[in-house]
Every structure is written in C-alpha cells, then in structure tokens.
Design an enzyme around this catalytic site. Structure first.
Site, PDB file in Angstrom:
ATOM      1  N   CYS A 114       0.719  -1.157   0.091  1.00 31.81           N
ATOM      2  CA  CYS A 114      -0.078  -0.171  -0.068  1.00 31.81           C
ATOM      3  C   CYS A 114       0.986   1.377  -0.139  1.00 31.81           C
ATOM      4  CB  CYS A 114      -0.931   0.015   1.254  1.00 31.81           C
ATOM      5  SG  CYS A 114      -2.053  -1.683   1.114  1.00 31.81           S
ATOM      6  N   HIS A 254      -3.102   7.174   3.189  1.00 32.41           N
ATOM      7  CA  HIS A 254      -3.608   5.926   2.643  1.00 32.41           C
ATOM      8  C   HIS A 254      -4.922   5.385   3.222  1.00 32.41           C
ATOM      9  CE1 HIS A 254      -4.013   1.851   1.642  1.00 32.41           C
ATOM     10  NE2 HIS A 254      -3.595   1.377   2.668  1.00 32.41           N
ATOM     11  N   ASN A 284     -10.291  -0.118   1.254  1.00 28.96           N
ATOM     12  CA  ASN A 284      -8.702   0.011   1.014  1.00 28.96           C
ATOM     13  C   ASN A 284      -8.415  -0.585  -0.348  1.00 28.96           C
ATOM     14  OD1 ASN A 284      -6.010  -0.366   0.859  1.00 28.96           O
ATOM     15  ND2 ASN A 284      -6.096  -1.380   3.025  1.00 28.96           N
TER      16      ASN A 284
HETATM   17  N1  COA Z   1     -17.626  -8.649  11.260  1.00 24.77           N
HETATM   18  C1  COA Z   1     -17.824  -9.028  12.767  1.00 24.77           C
HETATM   19  N2  COA Z   1     -17.016  -9.462  13.615  1.00 24.77           N
HETATM   20  C2  COA Z   1     -15.500  -9.456  13.177  1.00 24.77           C
HETATM   21  C3  COA Z   1     -15.217  -9.250  12.064  1.00 24.77           C
HETATM   22  C4  COA Z   1     -16.255  -8.809  10.874  1.00 24.77           C
HETATM   23  N3  COA Z   1     -15.932  -8.509   9.699  1.00 24.77           N
HETATM   24  N4  COA Z   1     -13.797  -9.151  11.567  1.00 24.77           N
HETATM   25  C5  COA Z   1     -13.323  -9.865  12.903  1.00 24.77           C
HETATM   26  N5  COA Z   1     -14.554  -9.818  13.914  1.00 24.77           N
HETATM   27  C6  COA Z   1     -14.252 -10.273  15.222  1.00 24.77           C
HETATM   28  C7  COA Z   1     -13.226 -10.902  15.485  1.00 24.77           C
HETATM   29  O1  COA Z   1     -13.340 -12.212  15.055  1.00 24.77           O
HETATM   30  C8  COA Z   1     -13.019 -10.774  17.110  1.00 24.77           C
HETATM   31  O2  COA Z   1     -13.880 -11.640  17.520  1.00 24.77           O
HETATM   32  P1  COA Z   1     -13.441 -12.378  18.920  1.00 24.77           P
HETATM   33  O3  COA Z   1     -13.096 -11.157  20.034  1.00 24.77           O
HETATM   34  O4  COA Z   1     -14.481 -13.146  19.216  1.00 24.77           O
HETATM   35  O5  COA Z   1     -12.157 -12.898  18.561  1.00 24.77           O
HETATM   36  C9  COA Z   1     -13.593  -9.441  17.317  1.00 24.77           C
HETATM   37  O6  COA Z   1     -14.392  -9.033  15.801  1.00 24.77           O
HETATM   38  C10 COA Z   1     -12.615  -8.479  17.350  1.00 24.77           C
HETATM   39  O7  COA Z   1     -11.365  -8.577  16.411  1.00 24.77           O
HETATM   40  P2  COA Z   1     -10.365  -7.484  16.313  1.00 24.77           P
HETATM   41  O8  COA Z   1      -9.263  -7.844  15.223  1.00 24.77           O
HETATM   42  O9  COA Z   1      -9.562  -7.050  17.693  1.00 24.77           O
HETATM   43  O10 COA Z   1     -11.240  -6.199  15.806  1.00 24.77           O
HETATM   44  P3  COA Z   1     -10.407  -4.794  15.453  1.00 24.77           P
HETATM   45  O11 COA Z   1     -11.117  -3.763  16.319  1.00 24.77           O
HETATM   46  O12 COA Z   1      -9.027  -4.817  15.383  1.00 24.77           O
HETATM   47  O13 COA Z   1     -10.855  -4.520  14.080  1.00 24.77           O
HETATM   48  C11 COA Z   1      -9.908  -4.549  12.123  1.00 24.77           C
HETATM   49  C12 COA Z   1     -10.514  -5.577  13.070  1.00 24.77           C
HETATM   50  C13 COA Z   1      -9.245  -5.708  10.906  1.00 24.77           C
HETATM   51  C14 COA Z   1     -10.798  -3.927  11.253  1.00 24.77           C
HETATM   52  C15 COA Z   1      -8.697  -3.872  12.353  1.00 24.77           C
HETATM   53  O14 COA Z   1      -7.734  -4.597  12.971  1.00 24.77           O
HETATM   54  C16 COA Z   1      -7.927  -3.142  11.342  1.00 24.77           C
HETATM   55  O15 COA Z   1      -8.464  -2.336  10.436  1.00 24.77           O
HETATM   56  N6  COA Z   1      -6.716  -3.361  11.285  1.00 24.77           N
HETATM   57  C17 COA Z   1      -5.595  -2.688  10.023  1.00 24.77           C
HETATM   58  C18 COA Z   1      -5.830  -3.417   8.917  1.00 24.77           C
HETATM   59  C19 COA Z   1      -5.373  -3.043   7.838  1.00 24.77           C
HETATM   60  O16 COA Z   1      -5.603  -1.798   7.564  1.00 24.77           O
HETATM   61  N7  COA Z   1      -4.989  -3.518   6.687  1.00 24.77           N
HETATM   62  C20 COA Z   1      -4.383  -2.885   5.483  1.00 24.77           C
HETATM   63  C21 COA Z   1      -3.274  -2.229   5.703  1.00 24.77           C
HETATM   64  S1  COA Z   1      -2.442  -1.600   4.167  1.00 24.77           S
END
Ligand code: COA
Length: 367
Positions: A114, A254, A284
């Site tokens: 990215c 980004h 994204n």
């Molecule tokens: N819908 C519902 N629940 C979801 C889910 C979805 N799409 N995706 C994950 N969950 C659940 C998980 O399984 C977890 O459940 P658990 O607690 O029972 O295990 C819970 O939600 C929390 O997960 P977590 O990973 O802690 O959520 P988060 O607040 O960190 O959000 C992201 C997840 C992916 C949105 C976040 O971590 C993020 O945006 N990270 C950066 C990713 C990114 O930008 N990548 C590209 C970089 S260029």
C-alpha cells in the site's frame, strides 16, 4: 540548473460494480454496523471479469495524460505499483505500455504494497531530477478482490479494486515533489502477506487447499504499526521539505481504516477537516488509494495550485513512507491532444508487432 518534478496530470478508474456492507453480511458473519464502526467502510468496488489490474491502470493513465495534455509517445517511464499484478512476470507496467501506446517508455512494476504509490512517486521524481528523463507516468492499480478469501471476514470486508495515476514532468520552476521518505521493516513480513504463488511456496494443490494464495493479515498488529508510522513519516517528510504542519493545506493518507486516519491526525494534532477520506466508498484500494483520493480532492476543489499537500502511506512488507508536494497545475499548452485516441493506434501497433514476430518466425524458422 536544478530540475523539479511537477505533477501535471491525474486520473482514476474504478469498476462500476459496488459491493455494499449489506451484501457482504450475506456472504460472511458480519454486519454493516460492525464494518462501519471498526473501519469506516460502507462499500467497495469490485472488478468485472473483463477488468484487470492493467486495464484499470491504462484507463487511469489515459485520463492523467489527458489532464497533462501529453501524448503517450512522450512518456519516458511507466511505473505501476501493485500487489495484484497480472502475472509474476511480465510486469503489468509493460501491458499498460502496450495498451496506451507509450512506445518510448521503459516500464516496470514496483512492489511495496500500500506504500507503493509513494515509493513510485519518489523513484520517478529522482529520475526526473537527475536529468535522465522528462516525463513519467506512475500508476497505483489493484484488483485485490481476486486475492481475497471471500470466506474470511477479517480481510474480505476491507479491500476494493481501482487505479489512480499521476503524470510527472520536469521543469526549472521550483515546486512539485519537495521531499519523499521511504521505510521498510521486513521483520514484519508475516503481518500482511500473500504467502503462496512465489518461489518460497509455489502454487500447489496443497497451497490452494490451505488458502495460502489468499491475503493473510494480523489486523491488530497492522493497526498498531500503521498509527505509529503515519505520524513518524509525515513529520520526517515535512522536515526534509523544510516545512511545518501548519504550512500544509491538505493531508492525503492511505485509505485503510477511518480509525487509523483519525488516530494519526490526533497524533499530529492536525485538523481532520483537512484530511481527505473517501474509504467509505472504495474501501482499501491499497496502492491506488492515494491517487484516487487525490483525484476526488481536486474534483471537489479541495486541492488547488500552490497548496502544499502531504501524502502518507503504510502497508505490507512492512513498508511506509510520505511525500510533500507543492501542488502545481498542468503546463500551458499550444495544441490540445487527445491521448485516448492513441489507444486505437496502440492496439493496431501491438497487433502489427505480433504479426511481425510471427512472420519473422516463419521466415527465419524455415531458414
Ligand atoms: N465482522 C464481525 N466481527 C468480526 C469481523 C467482521 N468482519 N472481523 C473480525 N471480527 C471479530 C473478531 O473475530 C473478534 O472476535 P473475537 O473477539 O470473538 O475473537 C472481534 O471481532 C474483534 O476483532 P479484532 O481483530 O480485535 O477487531 P479490531 O477492532 O482490531 O478490527 C480490523 C479489526 C481488521 C478492522 C482492524 O484491526 C484493522 O483495521 N486493522 C488494520 C488492517 C489494515 O488496515 N490492513 C491493511 C493495511 S494496508
């Protein structure tokens, strides 16, 4: 005499098909409310079967050349930044070069996930500043929908397809790209990756069975990394340009996650109203997100000539970087050219080249 690299053209191309959070909720266990509150994304674009990374890139490129009023044959260098190339090789940039008829240009792909568009911007700027080229076309293009596991709710909600392009041109007038910084930390290779299909894990029945041909991500770790490096890279690029944040009219980050952007803006103490955010409509789009957001900012009158703008990005690798640009405008022109028209000639030229090779094969093959 010092040469400067000015951004004189810009263009974007996104697929027509929209995939909403509501539709995603019927594919995996998630909800519109969860996706919006955790990411800010409402919908994303998905490439049609006949749309590819190179076709989206070529569409964006032609638009950027039209804004710059530059013919494809005047382009010296094409860099396509992508993590979803058409093939491991040949480079998608070569396919774009052929599709738009940029017969003079050297073309290659750049892989920095990215952050790639900022890396490409820096590379093209250096080539112009060194005097080795006059005109460059840099493109961020992705069809990540083809590498997403549509059963994995951790990743499939995030990504979208699209392309954005800039034309860079040399000029003695100060301005254009004022600074750029690039960083990498390969120790984080496993935090965001597409494990199989390369030489370490060649594609096999086993790799496909284990889903290793899809994007894998540790969301929480990437989130922490992103918020930290966005602030760092922005400050570093400003220092390199000799500017302060209060000299910056617009920040174009980004587009990965609304919360990452808000945290970074808070960390920089920079007003959120001056930050461009359009991830709600595109998700994204990886390396394409910064040029797409730039095109929309220009269209909305938010980015004007003489504004100072910061581009900042992060991604797999791990990679991150930022650039400070004094926004200019297309160079004055005497004749209006229509780069789109060159696509027909490009198709003809490409066909003739293939025919020539076939004929040569027949003649020399027999000899
Ligand atoms: N819908 C519902 N629940 C979801 C889910 C979805 N799409 N995706 C994950 N969950 C659940 C998980 O399984 C977890 O459940 P658990 O607690 O029972 O295990 C819970 O939600 C929390 O997960 P977590 O990973 O802690 O959520 P988060 O607040 O960190 O959000 C992201 C997840 C992916 C949105 C976040 O971590 C993020 O945006 N990270 C950066 C990713 C990114 O930008 N990548 C590209 C970089 S260029």
């Amino acid at each position: 005499m010092t040469r400067y690299a000015h951004i004189t053209g810009w263009g974007m191309a996104v697929p027509e098909k929209i995939l909403s959070n509501g539709e995603l909720s019927s594919m995996v266990e998630t909800s519109d409310e969860w996706i919006i509150s955790r990411t800010g994304i409402r919908e994303r674009r998905i490439a049609a079967p006949d749309e590819t990374t190179a076709s989206l890139a070529a569409d964006a490129a032609i638009k950027a050349l039209s804004v710059a009023n530059l013919r494809p044959i005047d382009v010296d260098l094409i860099i396509v930044s992508t993590s979803s190339p058409e093939h491991i090789f040949p480079a998608s940039a070569c396919l774009v070069q052929d599709q738009i008829g940029a017969i003079k240009a050297g073309a290659f792909d750049l892989s920095a996930a990215c952050s790639g568009f900022i890396f490409a911007l820096n590379m093209a700027t250096q080539a112009i500043r060194s005097g080795s080229i006059e005109n460059a076309l840099i493109i961020g293009a992705e069809t990540l929908s083809r590498f997403v596991d549509w059963k994995d709710r951790n990743t499939c909600i995030l990504f979208g397809d699209g392309a954005g392009a800039f034309v860079l041109q040399a000029d003695d007038e100060p301005g254009g790209v004022l600074s750029a910084v690039m960083h990498s930390d390969g120790s984080g290779e496993d935090l965001l990756s597409l494990p199989a299909g390369g030489s370490r894990i060649p594609t096999s029945t086993e790799s496909v069975k284990n889903g290793l041909h899809y994007i894998h991500m540790n969301g929480r770790e990437v989130f922490r990394f992103a918020t930290r490096v966005m602030v760092q890279a922005t400050r570093e690029s400003l220092e390199a340009a000799g500017l302060e944040l209060n000299n910056i009219q617009l920040l174009i980050p980004h587009q990965a996650n609304q919360r990452i952007i808000e945290t970074a803006a808070r960390g920089l103490d920079y007003p959120l109203e001056q930050v461009v955010i359009n991830l709600d409509r595109y998700g994204n789009t990886s390396t394409a997100s910064i040029p797409i957001a730039t095109c929309e900012a220009i269209e909305q009158g938010r980015l004007k000539p003489d504004d100072n703008v910061v581009f900042v990005g992060f991604g797999g690798g791990l990679t991150w970087g930022a650039a400070v640009v004094k926004w200019t405008s297309p160079f004055p022109v005497r004749f209006k050219v229509r780069p789109g028209r060159y696509r027909y000639l490009a198709r003809l030229r490409s066909w003739l080249s293939k025919l020539r090779r076939t004929l040569e094969g027949l003649i020399w093959g027999r000899g």
